[in-house]
Structures are given as structure tokens and as C-alpha cells.
Design a protein around this motif. Structure first.
Motif, PDB file in Angstrom:
ATOM      1  N   GLN A  83       0.919  -1.442   0.062  1.00 26.41           N
ATOM      2  CA  GLN A  83       0.022  -0.008  -0.148  1.00 26.41           C
ATOM      3  C   GLN A  83       0.857   1.103  -0.100  1.00 26.41           C
ATOM      4  OE1 GLN A  83      -2.402  -0.156   3.508  1.00 26.41           O
ATOM      5  NE2 GLN A  83      -4.202  -1.330   2.417  1.00 26.41           N
ATOM      6  N   ASN A  84       0.358   2.185  -0.735  1.00 24.99           N
ATOM      7  CA  ASN A  84       1.223   3.480  -0.632  1.00 24.99           C
ATOM      8  C   ASN A  84       0.538   4.516   0.726  1.00 24.99           C
ATOM      9  OD1 ASN A  84       1.973   2.844  -2.972  1.00 24.99           O
ATOM     10  ND2 ASN A  84       0.818   4.622  -4.254  1.00 24.99           N
ATOM     11  N   VAL A  85       1.314   4.980   1.260  1.00 21.90           N
ATOM     12  CA  VAL A  85       1.107   5.647   2.328  1.00 21.90           C
ATOM     13  C   VAL A  85       1.737   7.330   2.344  1.00 21.90           C
ATOM     14  CG1 VAL A  85       3.000   5.045   3.859  1.00 21.90           C
ATOM     15  CG2 VAL A  85       1.198   5.897   4.769  1.00 21.90           C
ATOM     16  N   THR A  86       1.077   8.132   2.749  1.00 23.09           N
ATOM     17  CA  THR A  86       1.499   9.612   2.612  1.00 23.09           C
ATOM     18  C   THR A  86       1.677  10.237   3.971  1.00 23.09           C
ATOM     19  OG1 THR A  86       0.390   9.969   0.463  1.00 23.09           O
ATOM     20  CG2 THR A  86       0.851  11.999   1.817  1.00 23.09           C
ATOM     21  N   LEU A  87       2.810  10.681   4.232  1.00 20.87           N
ATOM     22  CA  LEU A  87       3.113  11.286   5.524  1.00 20.87           C
ATOM     23  C   LEU A  87       3.026  12.827   5.288  1.00 20.87           C
ATOM     24  CD1 LEU A  87       4.195   8.522   5.601  1.00 20.87           C
ATOM     25  CD2 LEU A  87       6.236   9.066   7.133  1.00 20.87           C
TER      26      LEU A  87
ATOM     27  N   GLY B  32      11.438   5.134  -4.647  1.00 18.56           N
ATOM     28  CA  GLY B  32      10.522   4.551  -3.750  1.00 18.56           C
ATOM     29  C   GLY B  32       9.656   5.408  -3.036  1.00 18.56           C
ATOM     30  N   TYR B  33       9.910   6.655  -3.136  1.00 19.56           N
ATOM     31  CA  TYR B  33       9.380   7.794  -2.452  1.00 19.56           C
ATOM     32  C   TYR B  33       8.897   8.960  -3.463  1.00 19.56           C
ATOM     33  CZ  TYR B  33      11.764   5.902   1.786  1.00 19.56           C
ATOM     34  OH  TYR B  33      12.081   5.144   2.919  1.00 19.56           O
ATOM     35  N   SER B  34       7.882   9.588  -3.177  1.00 13.10           N
ATOM     36  CA  SER B  34       7.501  10.849  -3.911  1.00 13.10           C
ATOM     37  C   SER B  34       7.301  11.978  -3.170  1.00 13.10           C
ATOM     38  CB  SER B  34       6.482  10.731  -4.950  1.00 13.10           C
ATOM     39  OG  SER B  34       5.215  10.013  -4.150  1.00 13.10           O
ATOM     40  N   VAL B  35       7.263  13.181  -3.565  1.00  8.62           N
ATOM     41  CA  VAL B  35       6.979  14.365  -2.561  1.00  8.62           C
ATOM     42  C   VAL B  35       5.988  15.186  -3.637  1.00  8.62           C
ATOM     43  CG1 VAL B  35       8.774  14.086  -1.105  1.00  8.62           C
ATOM     44  CG2 VAL B  35       9.157  15.569  -3.235  1.00  8.62           C
TER      45      VAL B  35
ATOM     46  N   GLU C 142       3.220  22.014  -3.235  1.00 11.05           N
ATOM     47  CA  GLU C 142       2.191  22.921  -3.912  1.00 11.05           C
ATOM     48  C   GLU C 142       2.042  24.272  -2.970  1.00 11.05           C
ATOM     49  OE1 GLU C 142      -1.302  20.575  -4.381  1.00 11.05           O
ATOM     50  OE2 GLU C 142      -0.398  19.340  -5.782  1.00 11.05           O
ATOM     51  N   LYS C 143       2.345  24.061  -1.568  1.00  6.60           N
ATOM     52  CA  LYS C 143       2.257  25.214  -0.815  1.00  6.60           C
ATOM     53  C   LYS C 143       3.640  25.313  -0.160  1.00  6.60           C
ATOM     54  CE  LYS C 143      -1.130  23.590   1.617  1.00  6.60           C
ATOM     55  NZ  LYS C 143      -2.369  23.600   2.376  1.00  6.60           N
ATOM     56  N   LYS C 144       3.994  26.573   0.277  1.00  2.00           N
ATOM     57  CA  LYS C 144       4.804  26.891   1.220  1.00  2.00           C
ATOM     58  C   LYS C 144       4.668  26.065   2.309  1.00  2.00           C
ATOM     59  CE  LYS C 144       7.814  30.794   2.508  1.00  2.00           C
ATOM     60  NZ  LYS C 144       8.119  32.019   2.501  1.00  2.00           N
ATOM     61  N   GLU C 145       3.624  25.874   2.953  1.00  2.00           N
ATOM     62  CA  GLU C 145       3.649  25.344   4.405  1.00  2.00           C
ATOM     63  C   GLU C 145       3.819  23.906   4.402  1.00  2.00           C
ATOM     64  OE1 GLU C 145       2.004  29.301   3.501  1.00  2.00           O
ATOM     65  OE2 GLU C 145       0.990  27.340   2.750  1.00  2.00           O
ATOM     66  N   SER C 146       3.609  23.383   3.405  1.00  2.00           N
ATOM     67  CA  SER C 146       3.397  21.837   3.132  1.00  2.00           C
ATOM     68  C   SER C 146       4.130  20.997   2.383  1.00  2.00           C
ATOM     69  CB  SER C 146       1.844  21.624   2.938  1.00  2.00           C
ATOM     70  OG  SER C 146       1.343  20.234   2.815  1.00  2.00           O
ATOM     71  N   PHE C 147       4.800  19.820   2.752  1.00  2.00           N
ATOM     72  CA  PHE C 147       5.577  19.176   2.146  1.00  2.00           C
ATOM     73  C   PHE C 147       5.306  17.692   2.338  1.00  2.00           C
ATOM     74  CE2 PHE C 147       8.934  18.259  -0.627  1.00  2.00           C
ATOM     75  CZ  PHE C 147      10.239  17.786  -0.257  1.00  2.00           C
ATOM     76  N   PRO C 148       4.373  17.119   1.789  1.00  2.00           N
ATOM     77  CA  PRO C 148       3.962  15.788   1.899  1.00  2.00           C
ATOM     78  C   PRO C 148       4.579  14.837   1.213  1.00  2.00           C
ATOM     79  CG  PRO C 148       2.339  16.600   0.541  1.00  2.00           C
ATOM     80  CD  PRO C 148       3.406  17.704   0.937  1.00  2.00           C
ATOM     81  N   LEU C 149       5.061  13.570   2.061  1.00  2.00           N
ATOM     82  CA  LEU C 149       5.767  12.398   1.384  1.00  2.00           C
ATOM     83  C   LEU C 149       5.062  11.177   1.312  1.00  2.00           C
ATOM     84  CD1 LEU C 149       8.791  11.282   1.034  1.00  2.00           C
ATOM     85  CD2 LEU C 149       8.802  10.330   3.424  1.00  2.00           C
ATOM     86  N   THR C 150       5.072  10.626   0.193  1.00  2.00           N
ATOM     87  CA  THR C 150       4.436   9.513  -0.242  1.00  2.00           C
ATOM     88  C   THR C 150       5.376   8.180  -0.101  1.00  2.00           C
ATOM     89  OG1 THR C 150       2.502  10.554  -1.197  1.00  2.00           O
ATOM     90  CG2 THR C 150       2.884   8.041  -1.798  1.00  2.00           C
ATOM     91  N   VAL C 151       5.195   7.418   0.520  1.00  2.00           N
ATOM     92  CA  VAL C 151       5.978   6.228   0.725  1.00  2.00           C
ATOM     93  C   VAL C 151       5.273   4.970  -0.344  1.00  2.00           C
ATOM     94  CG1 VAL C 151       7.236   4.485   1.788  1.00  2.00           C
ATOM     95  CG2 VAL C 151       6.515   6.408   3.035  1.00  2.00           C
ATOM     96  N   THR C 152       5.662   4.629  -1.529  1.00  2.00           N
ATOM     97  CA  THR C 152       5.182   4.077  -2.472  1.00  2.00           C
ATOM     98  C   THR C 152       5.589   2.414  -2.130  1.00  2.00           C
ATOM     99  OG1 THR C 152       6.895   3.827  -4.205  1.00  2.00           O
ATOM    100  CG2 THR C 152       5.441   5.767  -4.038  1.00  2.00           C
TER     101      THR C 152
ATOM    102  N   ALA D  48       6.940   0.527  -4.028  1.00  2.00           N
ATOM    103  CA  ALA D  48       8.217   0.317  -4.358  1.00  2.00           C
ATOM    104  C   ALA D  48       9.184   0.456  -3.639  1.00  2.00           C
ATOM    105  CB  ALA D  48       8.358   1.098  -5.834  1.00  2.00           C
ATOM    106  N   GLN D  49       9.048   1.137  -2.577  1.00  2.00           N
ATOM    107  CA  GLN D  49      10.214   1.124  -1.613  1.00  2.00           C
ATOM    108  C   GLN D  49      10.299  -0.069  -0.676  1.00  2.00           C
ATOM    109  OE1 GLN D  49      12.783   1.474   1.267  1.00  2.00           O
ATOM    110  NE2 GLN D  49      12.416   3.169  -0.229  1.00  2.00           N
TER     111      GLN D  49
END
Lengths: 112, 111
Positions: free
Chosen positions: A17-21, A63-66, A69-79, A81-82
């Protein structure tokens, strides 16, 4: 209060499963970072962003993506593939001129 | 390729004595060095830093020494207090935002 928030503190996911932090900062910092910490190792850089809509790969980006879109936010998706996603993930921010990075409290991800 | 090394995974000292944490680096392009302190289940917090143009920086009980020729820096805490017990990370930076961290040293200060 100014600072960096990461949620959730603990996260469990099934393999495949992908998961976003989440990472949010209200320090008005331009630069944001994602690190991974494993036992007995230092913090390893996954991705960083120096400005909105721009980001660069760190040492272990596979295996990660980011997104930034906003200055305040930087979400990390663990796919899915990691290969070994179970770790403690830390988000940080700083001014673009460098200096110290301010860290969030971290998210411990466990993939079952 | 670990460019920043902390060879001692742990250190134990008595309250009131000096704690010396060591860090070595391999890349001569690093121009700024930092120490972070980390408690369990929390993010690291900045402690003290030093620019490569200096050899010493002091802030209260904390002093960082830099020996560029040896590519070595150390953090001195004196006197050590039980509240100083934490993991200490050494970090080195080049090109403004390219920062590398050591593996950390767990300091235990015994009362």
C-alpha cells in the motif's frame, strides 16, 4: 506557536500500500526536507525542496515521492516500490540561506 | 558513503563531569557544522554550530571545537547534567542546504 507538525505520530500499513506522511510548518521557511532514520544510522536525506513547486532527490529517493504545492506543506508518499519502508521519518525546514534546520516530531511508519 | 562519522555509539559520564562527543568528516567541502540533540520519539533540536572559518564556538555549557586539518570536531558539555542524556547528532553542511548527519552518540549522564 511557530513550528513543524507531522502527523500521525505512528502509522501502520500493509505491504503493497502507498502511504502519505504529512508535514506542515508555519515558520515561513522556504526550504523543507524529508529524512529517514534507521537504527544505528544517521539521518538520510530522501527529498528536499527549496521553493514551492520545486524539489530535488536526496540520497535515498527511490520508492518515495513528494509534492510542494504550498510553502507550508511538504507531504511524503511512501510507495509500494520502497523495499524497506519501516523507519522513523523526520521532516525539517530552514531558511534558504542555510543555517540550522528545524525538525518535526517524526512519524514512525511500520509496514506489516 | 558515510561522510560524517560518529564512531562512539554511546558515552556514559558522571553528573558534573565533562562530556566529550566526537565527530569526523571526510569531505573538505563542508563549511558549516552543527550539533543536534534528540530525545526518544522526538525530532532533533539544534544545539550549537560552528563555521569552518572558526575553531571554537561556545554557548553556555556547550562548546564546539573544529580541527579542519584533522577533519574533526567535538562537542564539550561541562558540567554535564542528567537532563543532557540524549542522542547527539553531528551534522556537516556544504552548498547551503546539502547537510549530512552522523549516526549519533547516545549520552547518558548518571546522577
Amino acid at each position: 506557536d511557530g513550528g513543524i507538525t507531522q502527523s500521525p505520530k505512528y502509522l501502520f500499513r500493509k505491504e503493497g500500500q502507498n502511504v502519505t506522511l504529512s508535514c506542515e510548518q508555519n515558520l515561513n521557511h522556504d526550504a523543507m526536507y524529508w529524512y529517514r532514520q534507521d537504527p544505528g544510522q544517521g539521518l538520510r536525506l530522501i527529498y528536499y525542496s527549496q521553493i514551492v513547486n520545486d524539489f530535488q532527490k536526496g540520497d535515498i529517493a527511490e520508492g518515495y515521492s513528494v509534492s510542494r504545492e504550498k510553502k507550508e506543506s511538504f507531504p511524503l508518499t511512501v510507495t509500494s516500490a520502497q523495499k524497506n519502508p519501516t523507519a522513523f521519518y523526520l521532516c525539517a525546514s530552514s531558511t534558504t540561506s542555510g543555517g540550522e534546520q528545524f525538525f518535526g516530531p517524526g512519524t514512525r511508519l511500520t509496514v506489516l | 558513503d558515510q561522510q560524517v562519522k560518529q564512531n562512539s555509539p554511546s558515552l556514559s559520564v558522571q553528573e558534573g563531569r565533562i562530556s566529550i562527543l566526537n565527530c569526523d568528516y571526510t569531505n573538505s567541502m563542508f563549511d558549516y557544522f552543527l550539533w543536534y540533540k534528540k530525545y526518544p520519539a522526538e525530532g532533533p533540536t539544534f544545539l550549537i554550530s560552528i563555521s569552518s572559518i572558526k575553531d571554537k564556538n561556545e554557548d553556555g555549557r556547550f562548546t564546539v571545537f573544529l580541527n579542519k586539518s584533522a577533519k574533526h570536531l567535538s562537542l564539550h558539555i561541562v558540567p554535564s547534567q542528567p537532563g543532557d542524556s540524549a542522542v547527539y547528532f553531528c551534522a556537516a553542511r556544504k552548498n547551503n542546504n546539502d547537510m549530512r548527519f552522523g549516526a549519533g552518540t547516545r549520552l547518558t549522564v548518571k546522577p
